[in-house]
Scaffold this active site. Structure first.
Site, short mmCIF file in Angstrom:
data_model
loop_
_atom_site.label_atom_id
_atom_site.label_comp_id
_atom_site.label_asym_id
_atom_site.label_seq_id
_atom_site.Cartn_x
_atom_site.Cartn_y
_atom_site.Cartn_z
N SER A 95 14.64 -29.00 -10.03
CA SER A 95 15.54 -27.91 -10.42
C SER A 95 14.79 -26.59 -10.65
O SER A 95 14.24 -26.02 -9.73
CB SER A 95 16.33 -28.33 -11.66
OG SER A 95 17.30 -27.38 -11.99
N ASP A 240 17.19 -25.84 -7.09
CA ASP A 240 18.08 -26.75 -6.36
C ASP A 240 19.50 -26.22 -6.25
O ASP A 240 20.40 -26.92 -5.80
CB ASP A 240 18.06 -28.14 -6.98
CG ASP A 240 18.73 -28.20 -8.35
OD1 ASP A 240 18.78 -27.16 -9.03
OD2 ASP A 240 19.21 -29.28 -8.74
#
Length: 452
Positions: A95, A240
């Site tokens: 992420s 992401d």
């Protein structure tokens, strides 16, 4: 120690997040699924992603699961695909974490993040090392599906008023930070008729342009470009692309808590129903809910907790104050591209982003962190001291105490041996004071709970 943190398993790639971990976590998932079903496996742009994705694919196949390699894509793209075409998903992503990190996130068959009880069961299997390895002739099938991002983009477009957006021909500057959103957001916006200027839109796992976390100090070039080009707004993804942040037409960073409340207000003006957010979110959400006459549900921190509560109460909107917005009619997960498309829909009505930001109440925030060596004992002492204040208190996640003019939240981190202290008030000085009081409460409790 728990394997799963607030959002999947994360660590330094090839130090903690190694191929063996990916193989065995995928084997644990296959064992949990009874060696039956199909799993979609994808990754973001991190350079260790292909290595770990290959390992996860091998582990899943060894337990008899059928595997679809969906390639490099945003997390919400694979989540949408899993909901419609698979029984589970594995995403190789860290992420917003820095370049050297990677991680593994599991997706349930309905496209949501794996439930907490499911994570605990998979941890048990992983810890035992007892996997359902099938015989040679029962290993799973494998295929590649290269069309997942196109499928996702089409469905985001179907979820908004595309014709209204196209009629405005808005100018947008985007910074996808060389992350997975580089493969979707520019194409989505062009499909919606926008004049799109891009920064860092080439996929590159070294993240040469900026760190994957889209913080205000990392977006100075985006802010400048918005002003220079006279764009309607700027937008930036994390690594992401499940989160997104915005720059208004004046080049000013839009506070994520303001974004959350602003979007909640917009959604509730069109459909009344409950909204959901974690206890770390701003009082703005409570104000919006009260103004619109709907129920607000607070949850523990983590998008999985928000999404699950939204499903339980049939919420019309939810999200976190970090750019992670959830639109249930699209899917029950944070979705950065969907949030951007909704902003386009709002702006197509004629207002500017800076004007919309002023439509929600103003609050000020302060936050800090305190190291901890005895987290559980310390939080119990904090609860005891806070309960003696005679104030409204919530212990959904840590300890949140409401004052007449603000609140303070003390919660142990899900990934580090620290306490995070958040405070909010109508004035900055008061927020700072509440933060300091929370910090001192933790220091006292930590001192008292640590053996001499």
């Amino acid at each position: 120690m728990a394997l799963f943190g607030t959002n999947g398993v994360r660590g330094i790639a090839n130090e903690y997040i190694i191929p063996e971990l990916a193989v065995n976590l995928a084997r644990s998932l296959g064992t949990y699924m009874g060696s039956k079903g199909t799993v979609a496996v994808g990754c973001d742009t991190r350079i260790s992603g292909q290595m770990l994705k290959s390992a996860a694919i091998a582990g899943a196949l060894s337990t008899g699961l059928n595997v679809i390699d969906v390639g490099t894509l945003p997390t919400p793209s694979i989540q949408y695909y899993v909901r419609d075409h698979a029984d589970a998903g594995i995403v190789i992503t860290a992420s917003h974490n820095p370049r050297q990190y990677n991680g593994i996130k599991l997706i349930a068959g309905d496209g949501t993040e794996f439930p907490r009880d499911g994570e605990r069961e998979i941890e048990k299997i992983y810890s035992s090392g007892k996997y359902s390895i099938v015989s040679w002739e029962k290993t799973g099938s494998f295929r590649v599906d290269p069309g997942v991002n196109d499928y996702y983009i089409r469905n985001v477009i179907n979820a908004v008023d595309a014709e209204k957006i196209r009629s405005r021909k808005l100018k947008v500057v985007i910074d996808t930070g060389s992350g997975a959103g580089s493969l979707t957001l520019p194409f989505l916006l062009r499909e919606l008729g926008c004049n799109v200027l891009t920064l860092g839109a080439q996929p590159d796992g070294t993240f040469p342009w900026r760190n994957p976390e889209p913080t205000p100090d990392a977006l100075t070039e985006l802010s400048k470009l918005v002003k220079i080009t006279g764009a309607d707004f700027g937008a930036a993804h994390d690594g992401d692309a499940d989160r997104i942040v915005f720059i208004d037409e004046n080049g000013e960073f839009l506070n994520e808590e303001v974004l959350l409340a602003m979007m909640a207000k917009y959604m509730l003006e069109r459909e009344k129903g409950p909204i959901v957010t974690p206890v770390s979110s701003s009082q703005r959400m409570a104000d919006v809910a009260k103004e619109e006459g709907v129920e607000l549900y607070w949850t523990a921190v983590g998008s999985i907790n928000v999404a699950r509560k939204m499903m339980e109460v049939n919420a019309v909107f939810g999200g976190e104050g970090n750019g992670g917005l959830i639109f249930p009619k699209h899917q029950y997960c944070r979705d950065g591209a969907m949030a951007c498309a909704k902003i386009l829909e709002i702006l197509a009505g004629g207002k500017k982003l800076s004007e919309l930001a002023k439509s929600v109440p103003q609050y000020f925030n302060a936050k800090t962190k305190v190291p901890s060596v005895n987290t559980q004992a310390t939080i119990e002492r904090v609860k005891h001291e806070a309960s003696g204040l005679g104030l409204k208190m919530d212990t959904i996640d840590g300890v949140k105490t409401w004052y007449e003019d603000g609140w303070v939240l003390i919660r142990p981190s899900g990934t580090e041996p620290i306490f995070r202290i958040f405070a909010e008030a109508k004035k900055q000085e008061r927020a700072e004071k509440l933060m300091q009081e929370g910090m001192q409460m933790v220091i006292r409790a930590e001192k008292a709970s640590t053996p001499k």
